[in-house]
Design a protein around this motif. Sequence first.
Motif, PDB file in Angstrom:
ATOM      1  N   LEU A 180       4.361  -4.440  -1.379  1.00 25.08           N
ATOM      2  CA  LEU A 180       3.923  -4.973   0.053  1.00 25.08           C
ATOM      3  C   LEU A 180       2.515  -5.200   0.190  1.00 25.08           C
ATOM      4  CD1 LEU A 180       5.579  -5.674   2.748  1.00 25.08           C
ATOM      5  CD2 LEU A 180       5.169  -3.259   3.444  1.00 25.08           C
ATOM      6  N   THR A 181       1.777  -4.200  -0.206  1.00 25.12           N
ATOM      7  CA  THR A 181       0.359  -4.437   0.072  1.00 25.12           C
ATOM      8  C   THR A 181      -0.266  -5.710  -0.873  1.00 25.12           C
ATOM      9  OG1 THR A 181       0.005  -2.197   0.188  1.00 25.12           O
ATOM     10  CG2 THR A 181      -1.957  -3.451  -0.200  1.00 25.12           C
ATOM     11  N   ALA A 182       0.235  -6.052  -1.844  1.00 21.92           N
ATOM     12  CA  ALA A 182       0.133  -6.839  -2.655  1.00 21.92           C
ATOM     13  C   ALA A 182       0.552  -8.447  -2.387  1.00 21.92           C
ATOM     14  CB  ALA A 182       0.304  -6.855  -4.257  1.00 21.92           C
ATOM     15  N   GLY A 183       1.508  -8.253  -1.279  1.00 22.23           N
ATOM     16  CA  GLY A 183       1.990  -9.562  -0.644  1.00 22.23           C
ATOM     17  C   GLY A 183       3.165 -10.146  -1.589  1.00 22.23           C
ATOM     18  N   LEU A 184       3.908  -9.270  -2.290  1.00 18.60           N
ATOM     19  CA  LEU A 184       4.981  -9.635  -3.264  1.00 18.60           C
ATOM     20  C   LEU A 184       6.350  -9.358  -2.570  1.00 18.60           C
ATOM     21  CD1 LEU A 184       3.612  -8.353  -6.546  1.00 18.60           C
ATOM     22  CD2 LEU A 184       3.498 -10.678  -5.776  1.00 18.60           C
ATOM     23  N   VAL A 185       7.294 -10.232  -2.957  1.00 18.99           N
ATOM     24  CA  VAL A 185       8.445 -10.104  -2.086  1.00 18.99           C
ATOM     25  C   VAL A 185       9.458  -9.749  -3.357  1.00 18.99           C
ATOM     26  CG1 VAL A 185      10.465 -11.195  -1.155  1.00 18.99           C
ATOM     27  CG2 VAL A 185       8.269 -11.715  -0.357  1.00 18.99           C
ATOM     28  N   THR A 186       9.458  -8.238  -3.493  1.00 17.08           N
ATOM     29  CA  THR A 186      10.561  -7.688  -4.638  1.00 17.08           C
ATOM     30  C   THR A 186      11.598  -7.115  -3.844  1.00 17.08           C
ATOM     31  OG1 THR A 186       9.012  -5.600  -4.646  1.00 17.08           O
ATOM     32  CG2 THR A 186       8.230  -7.426  -6.089  1.00 17.08           C
ATOM     33  N   ILE A 187      12.453  -6.500  -4.628  1.00 17.54           N
ATOM     34  CA  ILE A 187      13.348  -5.506  -3.865  1.00 17.54           C
ATOM     35  C   ILE A 187      12.861  -4.290  -3.564  1.00 17.54           C
ATOM     36  CG2 ILE A 187      15.303  -4.073  -4.646  1.00 17.54           C
ATOM     37  CD1 ILE A 187      16.218  -6.191  -6.805  1.00 17.54           C
ATOM     38  N   GLU A 188      11.878  -3.742  -3.963  1.00 19.42           N
ATOM     39  CA  GLU A 188      11.231  -2.561  -3.686  1.00 19.42           C
ATOM     40  C   GLU A 188      10.543  -2.879  -2.307  1.00 19.42           C
ATOM     41  OE1 GLU A 188      11.034  -3.592  -6.787  1.00 19.42           O
ATOM     42  OE2 GLU A 188      12.020  -2.218  -8.243  1.00 19.42           O
ATOM     43  N   SER A 189       9.630  -3.931  -2.377  1.00 21.16           N
ATOM     44  CA  SER A 189       8.876  -4.458  -1.170  1.00 21.16           C
ATOM     45  C   SER A 189       9.779  -4.540   0.143  1.00 21.16           C
ATOM     46  CB  SER A 189       7.964  -5.576  -1.275  1.00 21.16           C
ATOM     47  OG  SER A 189       8.588  -6.772  -1.339  1.00 21.16           O
ATOM     48  N   LEU A 190      10.950  -5.240  -0.007  1.00 23.20           N
ATOM     49  CA  LEU A 190      12.055  -5.542   0.873  1.00 23.20           C
ATOM     50  C   LEU A 190      12.594  -4.225   1.363  1.00 23.20           C
ATOM     51  CD1 LEU A 190      13.685  -8.583  -0.672  1.00 23.20           C
ATOM     52  CD2 LEU A 190      12.172  -8.744   1.314  1.00 23.20           C
ATOM     53  N   LEU A 191      13.048  -3.101   0.607  1.00 26.72           N
ATOM     54  CA  LEU A 191      13.314  -1.755   0.894  1.00 26.72           C
ATOM     55  C   LEU A 191      12.413  -1.126   1.693  1.00 26.72           C
ATOM     56  CD1 LEU A 191      14.915  -0.703  -2.133  1.00 26.72           C
ATOM     57  CD2 LEU A 191      16.035  -1.011  -0.019  1.00 26.72           C
ATOM     58  N   VAL A 192      11.064  -1.140   1.250  1.00 26.59           N
ATOM     59  CA  VAL A 192      10.040  -0.542   2.389  1.00 26.59           C
ATOM     60  C   VAL A 192       9.858  -1.291   3.508  1.00 26.59           C
ATOM     61  CG1 VAL A 192       7.435  -0.379   2.593  1.00 26.59           C
ATOM     62  CG2 VAL A 192       8.749   0.370   0.440  1.00 26.59           C
TER      63      VAL A 192
END
Length: 90
Positions: A19-31
């Motif tokens: 999320l800090t890096a601006g990436l849309v991943t499964i993990e950043s979406l969960l956070v």
Amino acid sequence: MVIANFPGAELIKAGLADLTAGLVTIESLLVSIAAPGLRDVGLAVGPPIPDAELQLYALLSARDGLAAHSHYNALLRRVASFRHAAACAR
């Protein structure tokens, strides 16, 4: 607070970094989905990704096909377990 031993900590750590890096991943979406609860337990969470629930389901559908629904629910349960453990540790 040391979160390494909490259930789902690997998802939360990766999600915070993504999320800090601006990436849309499964993990950043969960956070992003769990951002209010994670803030409540003392974690610094940046601005969440809009429509994180829909985006997460779309990623899981593309990856897992018909199993997406159960994987979506399992991931959300792991995040809820993390939040519960973190709240108890506070």
